[in-house]
Design a protein around this motif. Structure first.
Motif, short mmCIF file in Angstrom:
data_model
loop_
_atom_site.label_atom_id
_atom_site.label_comp_id
_atom_site.label_asym_id
_atom_site.label_seq_id
_atom_site.Cartn_x
_atom_site.Cartn_y
_atom_site.Cartn_z
N UNK A 195 13.93 55.60 20.16
CA UNK A 195 12.69 55.33 19.42
C UNK A 195 12.86 55.47 17.92
N UNK A 196 13.87 56.22 17.50
CA UNK A 196 14.09 56.38 16.07
C UNK A 196 14.51 55.06 15.42
N UNK A 197 15.03 54.12 16.22
CA UNK A 197 15.42 52.84 15.65
C UNK A 197 14.19 52.16 15.04
N UNK A 198 13.11 51.88 15.82
CA UNK A 198 11.93 51.31 15.18
C UNK A 198 11.35 52.22 14.08
N UNK A 199 11.43 53.54 14.27
CA UNK A 199 10.81 54.43 13.29
C UNK A 199 11.57 54.44 11.96
N UNK A 200 12.90 54.48 12.02
CA UNK A 200 13.71 54.56 10.80
C UNK A 200 13.98 53.18 10.20
N UNK A 201 14.19 52.18 11.07
CA UNK A 201 14.76 50.91 10.60
C UNK A 201 13.69 49.84 10.38
N UNK A 202 12.72 49.72 11.30
CA UNK A 202 11.76 48.61 11.17
C UNK A 202 10.97 48.64 9.87
N UNK A 203 10.46 49.80 9.41
CA UNK A 203 9.76 49.80 8.13
C UNK A 203 10.66 49.28 6.99
N UNK A 204 11.95 49.68 7.04
CA UNK A 204 12.87 49.20 6.02
C UNK A 204 13.04 47.69 6.11
N UNK A 205 13.07 47.21 7.36
CA UNK A 205 13.25 45.78 7.58
C UNK A 205 12.05 45.00 7.03
N UNK A 206 10.82 45.53 7.26
CA UNK A 206 9.60 44.84 6.81
C UNK A 206 9.51 44.81 5.29
N UNK A 207 10.06 45.86 4.64
CA UNK A 207 9.85 46.00 3.20
C UNK A 207 11.07 45.59 2.38
N UNK A 208 12.16 45.13 3.04
CA UNK A 208 13.40 44.92 2.30
C UNK A 208 13.45 43.59 1.57
N UNK A 209 12.41 42.75 1.75
CA UNK A 209 12.41 41.48 1.02
C UNK A 209 12.73 40.28 1.90
N UNK A 210 12.93 40.53 3.17
CA UNK A 210 13.23 39.41 4.07
C UNK A 210 11.95 38.71 4.51
N UNK A 211 10.91 39.49 4.83
CA UNK A 211 9.63 38.93 5.29
C UNK A 211 8.88 38.33 4.10
N UNK A 212 8.76 39.13 3.04
CA UNK A 212 8.13 38.64 1.81
C UNK A 212 8.97 39.15 0.65
N UNK A 213 9.11 38.37 -0.43
CA UNK A 213 9.90 38.84 -1.56
C UNK A 213 9.36 40.18 -2.05
N UNK A 214 10.27 41.09 -2.44
CA UNK A 214 9.82 42.44 -2.82
C UNK A 214 8.88 42.40 -4.02
#
Lengths: 250, 244
Positions: free
Chosen positions: B162-181
């Motif tokens: 469960x730590x994968x979604x907790x640690x990694x997904x927020x970073x993935x959403x905010x890293x500039x891939x979904x929307x430019x930072x």
């Protein structure tokens, strides 16, 4: 490699261990002489494993001192000189037997030909030569616990702390291992071996009987039998418990 | 710290993985399949050239995070960690050993995934290809370091996963891939500045867009390296020799 040291192998004074709110070891004082096989006996839950963990320095203690070979238990100076085998085998299932022993040998600083020879010698000692290249996950429980024991034997530490090393082993193998413990003691190693099988008591130089985290008796096997007048260790232990009535008598 | 003990641990970690052929296959094949899928989705558009490199940085981090956090949790539960810490093996030897072992595995993964993206999916980047691999390896070591840290807080395998979604997904959403930072709301932009994956993805985007990205990439990698050091330092505090 045996570290020269005068005095007892282990000197424990006023040890107190609390788990949750319950004192597992309320106040324990004990000296273990060097160069002997000392059996730690007692029913399950009597504090054997906790005491051994305190000796190797992985147990958080609430008070008292534990000195091992003249140093504070768990101090860096002791890391090469104390070998510890936990009750449940602590080995890597996805490595071969040889891979496990070799890694634990490296961890205590063995390298090259010296490591190779030590691994081969240890494989013979735990009777696993024919399985050396089998993955540990494919072994039986008894074989796995021998690999765990081998991980401590490979470095030939001055003090071996073995938590129930013979559980689940057949009588022949148990005899062979106790012969090995005896030989190691003759060479000058100190051993603290826990067991709840009382018939192994006769093979020790000295016995420490634990109950509810207290030392019920600290004597030789012969003294145990003569002081209680019982024919075997099992009956002698029960006699001691009855005499104590749950209270400390020694 | 002792180089012999560190390398012994790295070698042991790699020998363990080697007996698990399915894990090796998953580590090498899954990124290629996902990259292929993405190239297919964006067939005949320039989008794959823009986000493909960023994903080359994300995969190794995610995979190494999961592999490391589960592997270290297993060490804690099987008692091998406690046993090792009674030997001359130091916490640093243990952790750097893991970082080196999985770092090597990640290098192979990065080489295979980059080769697949460029030669099979036709990924076209402005900067040098070797730099893609370098950034991917940094990301993998970052994943390993974060995995070591996360495993300190996991008591069960369920929690570790469960730590994968907790640690990694927020970073993935905010890293500039979904929307430019730059287009994020101020507060989220600030948060994304605090997350290591943002810099990893910045570096990859730089390689995708610029013919001379070395300076900007070096700065981003410096920041990622800082995160690695901090994560390893924090993780070493979760490895205690004594337990109740």
């Amino acid at each position: 490699m045996i570290k020269d040291h005068d005095g007892p192998a282990i000197a424990i004074s006023g040890l107190r261990v609390v788990r949750g709110k319950r004192p597992v070891i309320p106040d324990l004082t004990l000296e273990v002489p060097a160069g002997q096989v000392v059996g730690l006996l007692g029913p399950s839950g009597s504090g054997k494993s906790t005491l051994m963990r305190a000796v190797v320095g992985v147990q958080i203690v609430a008070g008292g001192t534990v000195r091992v070979l003249g140093h504070e238990a768990g101090s860096p100076a002791l890391r090469r000189d104390v070998g510890y085998v936990t009750q449940t085998p602590s080995v890597y299932g996805d490595l071969t037997i040889r891979g496990n022993i070799s890694y634990f040998g490296r961890a205590v600083g063995l390298r090259g030909a010296e490591l190779h020879d030590a691994v081969d010698r240890t494989l013979v000692e735990v009777d696993l030569v024919s399985h050396a290249d089998v993955l540990v996950r494919d072994l039986s429980g008894g074989q796995e616990s021998r690999v765990s024991l081998a991980g401590a034997l490979v470095g030939r530490p001055t003090l071996l702390v073995l938590d129930e090393p013979t559980v689940g082993l057949d009588p022949v193998l148990r005899r062979d291992l106790w012969d090995l413990f005896r030989r190691l003691a003759q060479q000058g190693h100190s051993l603290m071996v826990s067991s709840h099988v009382m018939d192994e008591a006769a093979r020790c130089d000295r016995l420490v009987l634990l109950r509810d985290g207290r030392v019920l008796a600290d004597l030789t096997p012969a003294e145990l039998l003569s002081s209680t007048g019982q024919p075997d260790a099992d009956a002698a232990f029960l006699a001691l418990v009855d005499a104590a009535g749950g209270e400390e008598i020694w | 710290m002792n180089p012999g003990l560190t390398l012994a641990t790295a070698g042991r970690v790699l020998r363990q993985v080697r007996t698990d052929h399915r894990t090796i296959a998953l580590i090498l094949v899954v990124p290629c399949v996902l990259l292929g899928l993405l190239a297919w989705i964006y067939l005949d558009t320039p989008i794959f050239d823009r986000i493909g490199p960023a994903l080359l940085g994300v995969f190794p981090m995610v995979v190494m995070f999961i592999v490391t956090s589960v592997a270290t949790l297993r060490e804690r539960q099987s008692g091998t960690l406690e046993r090792l810490l009674t030997t001359p093996m130091g916490k640093g030897d243990f952790m750097i050993g893991y970082a080196i072992g999985f770092g090597l595995l990640a290098t192979i993964q990065a080489l295979v995934a980059t080769a697949f993206a460029v030669w099979v999916c036709g990924l076209d980047v402005a900067g040098p290809l070797w730099l893609l691999v370098v950034v991917a390896v940094f990301d993998a070591v970052l994943g390993t370091a974060l995995g070591l840290l996360a495993s300190g807080f996991a008591r069960t395998e369920f929690q570790a996963v469960q730590f994968m979604p907790a640690f990694i997904l927020p970073q993935f959403l905010l890293c500039g891939l979904i929307a430019p930072r730059d287009s994020l709301p101020d507060f989220l932009r600030f948060v994304s500045d605090l997350l290591p994956l943002s810099y990893a993805v910045d570096a990859m985007k730089e390689i995708a867009a610029s013919t001379d990205p070395l300076g900007a990439v070096a700065r981003d990698l410096g920041i990622v390296a800082g995160f690695i050091v901090v994560a390893l330092a924090l993780a070493s505090m979760t490895l205690s020799r004594r337990s109740p």
